[in-house]
Design a protein around this motif. Structure first.
Motif, PDB file in Angstrom:
ATOM      1  N   PRO A  92      34.509 -52.478 -39.277  1.00 51.75           N
ATOM      2  CA  PRO A  92      35.221 -52.580 -37.991  1.00 51.75           C
ATOM      3  C   PRO A  92      36.272 -53.690 -38.016  1.00 51.75           C
ATOM      4  O   PRO A  92      36.199 -54.620 -38.812  1.00 51.75           O
ATOM      5  N   TRP A  93      37.244 -53.573 -37.118  1.00 52.77           N
ATOM      6  CA  TRP A  93      38.287 -54.593 -36.994  1.00 52.77           C
ATOM      7  C   TRP A  93      37.689 -55.886 -36.456  1.00 52.77           C
ATOM      8  O   TRP A  93      36.800 -55.875 -35.607  1.00 52.77           O
ATOM      9  N   ARG A 118      44.871 -59.062 -37.139  1.00 52.65           N
ATOM     10  CA  ARG A 118      43.426 -58.834 -37.291  1.00 52.65           C
ATOM     11  C   ARG A 118      43.192 -58.102 -38.601  1.00 52.65           C
ATOM     12  O   ARG A 118      44.081 -57.401 -39.110  1.00 52.65           O
ATOM     13  N   VAL A 119      42.019 -58.248 -39.170  1.00 53.21           N
ATOM     14  CA  VAL A 119      41.693 -57.645 -40.469  1.00 53.21           C
ATOM     15  C   VAL A 119      40.346 -56.942 -40.388  1.00 53.21           C
ATOM     16  O   VAL A 119      39.580 -57.139 -39.444  1.00 53.21           O
ATOM     17  N   GLU A 141      46.394 -55.542 -39.523  1.00 59.06           N
ATOM     18  CA  GLU A 141      47.301 -55.095 -38.467  1.00 59.06           C
ATOM     19  C   GLU A 141      47.938 -56.307 -37.810  1.00 59.06           C
ATOM     20  O   GLU A 141      47.310 -57.370 -37.693  1.00 59.06           O
ATOM     21  N   THR A 142      49.168 -56.152 -37.429  1.00 54.68           N
ATOM     22  CA  THR A 142      49.869 -57.203 -36.681  1.00 54.68           C
ATOM     23  C   THR A 142      50.489 -56.594 -35.433  1.00 54.68           C
ATOM     24  O   THR A 142      50.787 -55.399 -35.397  1.00 54.68           O
TER      25      THR A 142
END
Length: 206
Positions: free
Chosen positions: A144-145, A167-168, A187-188
């Motif tokens: 999950p993120w 987030r990764v 994601e950015t």
């Protein structure tokens, strides 16, 4: 009269022998062309055994089969070395261009993808097509993120109108070891920042 008949029979016999000799020469020439590299060769079926290091390739033409000695086996075949004769053995799958063994393909023909020694027109579930290599590569399911990071701009958390937060998500250990193709792991997104920093400028935590 008998002498004339004798001479006529002698002439006919000579012509038959001449014709047979000519036919034998032509047959021998054709046989030599079809028996290159052979140790034993059949006039009807071509090569039976080959010289050392050559492979015996056998193909069918209707109900007949022919043998040929080759240095390398053609596409769709693989070489098997034996004590008496080396043979070209056909790959089991017709969509396989080259194989390591009868049932394990190493390269597929056009419009097919290779996966675990087999050829597929469409990659199996859980894999993704790699058009350049014409292979199916396993995909992975990341975890999950995580939480979004603080909104920053050039390491500052305030003093600008817009910043970026990230987030990764983690990849399972098994997917890392297999070299599986994974979707995006980071994601950015754009975020608003405080224009003014209370009490001076604050930098984002390292």
């Amino acid at each position: 009269m008998q002498w004339i008949i004798f001479m006529l029979l002698l002439f006919i016999s000579s012509m038959e022998m001449l014709t047979q000799n000519r036919w034998k020469k032509q047959a021998s020439a054709g046989l030599l062309e079809n028996c290159t590299g052979c140790v034993l060769c059949s006039e009807d079926n071509g090569c039976i055994t080959c010289h050392q290091r050559l492979f015996l390739l056998i193909w069918r033409d209707g109900i007949r089969q022919y043998g040929m000695c080759v240095h390398t086996c053609p596409p769709g075949y693989f070489g098997v070395r034996g004590l008496e004769v080396n043979r070209c053995t056909k790959c089991r799958s017709p969509s396989c261009e080259s194989c390591f063994s009868r049932d394990f393909c190493m390269k597929c023909k056009d419009k097919f993808y290779l996966y675990k020694g087999q050829c597929f027109r469409q990659c199996p579930p859980g894999t993704a097509a790699q058009p350049g290599a014409r292979e199916c590569q396993e995909t992975c399911e990341p975890g999950p993120w995580g939480e979004w990071s603080a909104c920053t701009h050039e390491s500052r958390t305030c003093g600008c109108k817009w910043g970026v937060e990230t987030r990764v998500r983690e990849v399972p250990e098994a997917a890392r070891e297999d070299g599986s193709a994974c979707p995006a792991l980071l994601e950015t997104r754009r975020c608003r920042m405080k224009k003014h920093c209370p009490g001076g400028e604050h930098r984002a935590p390292g």
